[in-house]
Design a protein around this motif. Structure first.
Motif, PDB file in Angstrom:
ATOM      1  N   CYS A  43       0.861  -1.176   0.000  1.00  0.00           N
ATOM      2  CA  CYS A  43       0.000   0.000   0.000  1.00  0.00           C
ATOM      3  C   CYS A  43       0.902   1.232   0.000  1.00  0.00           C
ATOM      4  O   CYS A  43       2.115   1.118   0.177  1.00  0.00           O
ATOM      5  CB  CYS A  43      -0.914  -0.007   1.230  1.00  0.00           C
ATOM      6  SG  CYS A  43      -0.116  -0.569   2.757  1.00  0.00           S
ATOM      7  N   GLU A  44       0.304   2.400  -0.211  1.00  0.00           N
ATOM      8  CA  GLU A  44       1.075   3.648  -0.215  1.00  0.00           C
ATOM      9  C   GLU A  44       1.597   3.905   1.198  1.00  0.00           C
ATOM     10  O   GLU A  44       0.815   4.093   2.126  1.00  0.00           O
ATOM     11  CB  GLU A  44       0.189   4.807  -0.669  1.00  0.00           C
ATOM     12  CG  GLU A  44       0.916   6.101  -0.859  1.00  0.00           C
ATOM     13  CD  GLU A  44       1.941   6.052  -1.978  1.00  0.00           C
ATOM     14  OE1 GLU A  44       3.015   6.674  -1.810  1.00  0.00           O
ATOM     15  OE2 GLU A  44       1.688   5.410  -3.013  1.00  0.00           O
ATOM     16  N   PRO A  45       2.936   3.905   1.385  1.00  0.00           N
ATOM     17  CA  PRO A  45       3.467   4.005   2.750  1.00  0.00           C
ATOM     18  C   PRO A  45       3.548   5.442   3.263  1.00  0.00           C
ATOM     19  O   PRO A  45       3.692   6.390   2.498  1.00  0.00           O
ATOM     20  CB  PRO A  45       4.865   3.415   2.619  1.00  0.00           C
ATOM     21  CG  PRO A  45       5.263   3.730   1.218  1.00  0.00           C
ATOM     22  CD  PRO A  45       3.979   3.642   0.410  1.00  0.00           C
ATOM     23  N   ASP A  46       3.467   5.545   4.578  1.00  0.00           N
ATOM     24  CA  ASP A  46       3.824   6.772   5.275  1.00  0.00           C
ATOM     25  C   ASP A  46       5.301   6.646   5.591  1.00  0.00           C
ATOM     26  O   ASP A  46       5.799   5.543   5.842  1.00  0.00           O
ATOM     27  CB  ASP A  46       3.029   6.918   6.574  1.00  0.00           C
ATOM     28  CG  ASP A  46       1.548   7.154   6.318  1.00  0.00           C
ATOM     29  OD1 ASP A  46       1.213   7.884   5.363  1.00  0.00           O
ATOM     30  OD2 ASP A  46       0.734   6.599   7.082  1.00  0.00           O
ATOM     31  N   HIS A  47       6.014   7.770   5.598  1.00  0.00           N
ATOM     32  CA  HIS A  47       7.443   7.781   5.905  1.00  0.00           C
ATOM     33  C   HIS A  47       7.677   8.647   7.135  1.00  0.00           C
ATOM     34  O   HIS A  47       7.002   9.659   7.327  1.00  0.00           O
ATOM     35  CB  HIS A  47       8.253   8.342   4.729  1.00  0.00           C
ATOM     36  CG  HIS A  47       8.218   7.489   3.513  1.00  0.00           C
ATOM     37  ND1 HIS A  47       9.185   6.551   3.237  1.00  0.00           N
ATOM     38  CD2 HIS A  47       7.326   7.405   2.497  1.00  0.00           C
ATOM     39  CE1 HIS A  47       8.898   5.936   2.103  1.00  0.00           C
ATOM     40  NE2 HIS A  47       7.767   6.440   1.639  1.00  0.00           N
ATOM     41  N   ALA A  48       8.649   8.264   7.958  1.00  0.00           N
ATOM     42  CA  ALA A  48       8.991   9.052   9.134  1.00  0.00           C
ATOM     43  C   ALA A  48      10.444   8.795   9.508  1.00  0.00           C
ATOM     44  O   ALA A  48      11.013   7.755   9.171  1.00  0.00           O
ATOM     45  CB  ALA A  48       8.089   8.695  10.311  1.00  0.00           C
ATOM     46  N   THR A  49      11.021   9.742  10.199  1.00  0.00           N
ATOM     47  CA  THR A  49      12.364   9.606  10.749  1.00  0.00           C
ATOM     48  C   THR A  49      12.310  10.153  12.168  1.00  0.00           C
ATOM     49  O   THR A  49      11.706  11.191  12.411  1.00  0.00           O
ATOM     50  CB  THR A  49      13.387  10.409   9.918  1.00  0.00           C
ATOM     51  OG1 THR A  49      13.368   9.911   8.580  1.00  0.00           O
ATOM     52  CG2 THR A  49      14.790  10.271  10.467  1.00  0.00           C
ATOM     53  N   ARG A  50      12.927   9.423  13.096  1.00  0.00           N
ATOM     54  CA  ARG A  50      12.994   9.909  14.465  1.00  0.00           C
ATOM     55  C   ARG A  50      14.215   9.313  15.148  1.00  0.00           C
ATOM     56  O   ARG A  50      14.769   8.320  14.699  1.00  0.00           O
ATOM     57  CB  ARG A  50      11.724   9.607  15.241  1.00  0.00           C
ATOM     58  CG  ARG A  50      11.490   8.142  15.496  1.00  0.00           C
ATOM     59  CD  ARG A  50      10.260   7.940  16.336  1.00  0.00           C
ATOM     60  NE  ARG A  50       9.992   6.519  16.465  1.00  0.00           N
ATOM     61  CZ  ARG A  50       8.847   6.017  16.803  1.00  0.00           C
ATOM     62  NH1 ARG A  50       7.838   6.811  17.028  1.00  0.00           N
ATOM     63  NH2 ARG A  50       8.687   4.728  16.912  1.00  0.00           N
ATOM     64  N   ASN A  51      14.615   9.929  16.251  1.00  0.00           N
ATOM     65  CA  ASN A  51      15.732   9.423  17.040  1.00  0.00           C
ATOM     66  C   ASN A  51      15.207   8.461  18.083  1.00  0.00           C
ATOM     67  O   ASN A  51      14.228   8.753  18.777  1.00  0.00           O
ATOM     68  CB  ASN A  51      16.493  10.568  17.708  1.00  0.00           C
ATOM     69  CG  ASN A  51      17.405  11.264  16.733  1.00  0.00           C
ATOM     70  OD1 ASN A  51      18.048  10.615  15.920  1.00  0.00           O
ATOM     71  ND2 ASN A  51      17.456  12.586  16.791  1.00  0.00           N
ATOM     72  N   VAL A  52      15.852   7.300  18.162  1.00  0.00           N
ATOM     73  CA  VAL A  52      15.495   6.277  19.146  1.00  0.00           C
ATOM     74  C   VAL A  52      16.784   5.809  19.816  1.00  0.00           C
ATOM     75  O   VAL A  52      17.858   5.865  19.229  1.00  0.00           O
ATOM     76  CB  VAL A  52      14.771   5.069  18.493  1.00  0.00           C
ATOM     77  CG1 VAL A  52      13.463   5.496  17.862  1.00  0.00           C
ATOM     78  CG2 VAL A  52      15.658   4.385  17.480  1.00  0.00           C
ATOM     79  N   PRO A  53      16.693   5.319  21.049  1.00  0.00           N
ATOM     80  CA  PRO A  53      17.896   4.798  21.700  1.00  0.00           C
ATOM     81  C   PRO A  53      18.159   3.355  21.267  1.00  0.00           C
ATOM     82  O   PRO A  53      17.362   2.471  21.552  1.00  0.00           O
ATOM     83  CB  PRO A  53      17.552   4.885  23.187  1.00  0.00           C
ATOM     84  CG  PRO A  53      16.057   4.805  23.234  1.00  0.00           C
ATOM     85  CD  PRO A  53      15.552   5.400  21.949  1.00  0.00           C
ATOM     86  N   LEU A  54      19.228   3.146  20.551  1.00  0.00           N
ATOM     87  CA  LEU A  54      19.663   1.789  20.200  1.00  0.00           C
ATOM     88  C   LEU A  54      20.965   1.544  20.934  1.00  0.00           C
ATOM     89  O   LEU A  54      21.946   2.253  20.717  1.00  0.00           O
ATOM     90  CB  LEU A  54      19.885   1.637  18.699  1.00  0.00           C
ATOM     91  CG  LEU A  54      18.682   1.333  17.824  1.00  0.00           C
ATOM     92  CD1 LEU A  54      19.111   1.191  16.358  1.00  0.00           C
ATOM     93  CD2 LEU A  54      17.972   0.075  18.261  1.00  0.00           C
ATOM     94  N   GLY A  55      20.963   0.566  21.802  1.00  0.00           N
ATOM     95  CA  GLY A  55      22.157   0.300  22.600  1.00  0.00           C
ATOM     96  C   GLY A  55      22.509   1.467  23.500  1.00  0.00           C
ATOM     97  O   GLY A  55      23.670   1.690  23.810  1.00  0.00           O
ATOM     98  N   GLY A  56      21.491   2.247  23.901  1.00  0.00           N
ATOM     99  CA  GLY A  56      21.707   3.379  24.785  1.00  0.00           C
ATOM    100  C   GLY A  56      22.193   4.633  24.083  1.00  0.00           C
ATOM    101  O   GLY A  56      22.449   5.644  24.733  1.00  0.00           O
ATOM    102  N   VAL A  57      22.315   4.597  22.755  1.00  0.00           N
ATOM    103  CA  VAL A  57      22.803   5.741  21.994  1.00  0.00           C
ATOM    104  C   VAL A  57      21.675   6.264  21.094  1.00  0.00           C
ATOM    105  O   VAL A  57      21.055   5.483  20.367  1.00  0.00           O
ATOM    106  CB  VAL A  57      24.017   5.326  21.122  1.00  0.00           C
ATOM    107  CG1 VAL A  57      24.493   6.475  20.259  1.00  0.00           C
ATOM    108  CG2 VAL A  57      25.137   4.790  21.983  1.00  0.00           C
TER     109      VAL A  57
END
Length: 180
Positions: A44-58
């Protein structure tokens, strides 16, 4: 209404119903994730987003594309991390995702499509669990990593389908359509 008009009306109604029935619930299309040389098939037609998340505490920038079709949620995510941490971060990501749905009946197998790092943490998982509202959910997911050419970084890729019941054919198309 005359008999011939009624016949034409019925024919048009039948044609309309047939056309509706032929409309695919999963209309696969290619999408490219921003800041990643990754192409994926989404139904389907996707929504796009970018955000900061903690991966391995970073804090790590996570790029996502996703949509809902045929009663399921399809999503794909990419994050760039130091290559030396790729395996442990894939494991942590998988563990957090499965914990989020209170996963049970977890089945794991290696998932090594062309272009990914051959690490034991590159896997395909099916599990059952619960949505945040308590309704049951079937999860089908993959986690893989690939080296970023010319850098000491890796891109972690996570794709998932959340649905009421497993969607085997859709999962094959979705996961098979990830091009790195």
């Amino acid at each position: 209404m005359s008999l011939s008009s009624l016949s034409v009306f019925r024919s048009l109604l039948l044609l309309a119903l047939l056309c509706t029935a032929c409309s695919p619930a999963l209309n696969w299309r290619e999408t490219r994730l921003t800041n990643a040389s990754l192409v994926a098939l989404l139904p389907c037609e996707p929504d796009h987003a970018t955000r900061n998340v903690p991966l391995g505490g970073v804090p790590t920038e996570l790029t996502m594309a996703g949509c809902d079709a045929a009663g399921a949620t399809f999503a794909i995510m990419v994050a760039e991390v130091p290559a030396a941490q790729a395996g442990s971060l894939l494991t942590g990501w998988r563990t957090a995702t499965l914990a989020n749905i209170h996963a049970q009946d977890i089945q794991t197998q290696a998932f090594l499509p062309r272009g990914v790092l051959a690490v034991p943490e590159s896997v395909r998982v099916t599990a059952s669990g619960q949505r945040s509202d308590g309704r049951p959910v079937a999860a089908q997911a993959v986690w893989v990593a690939r080296l970023v050419p010319g850098q000491s970084a890796a891109q972690l890729v996570h794709a998932v389908i959340y649905s009421e019941r497993p969607m085997s054919d859709a999962a094959e198309t979705f996961f098979g359509g990830i091009k790195l």
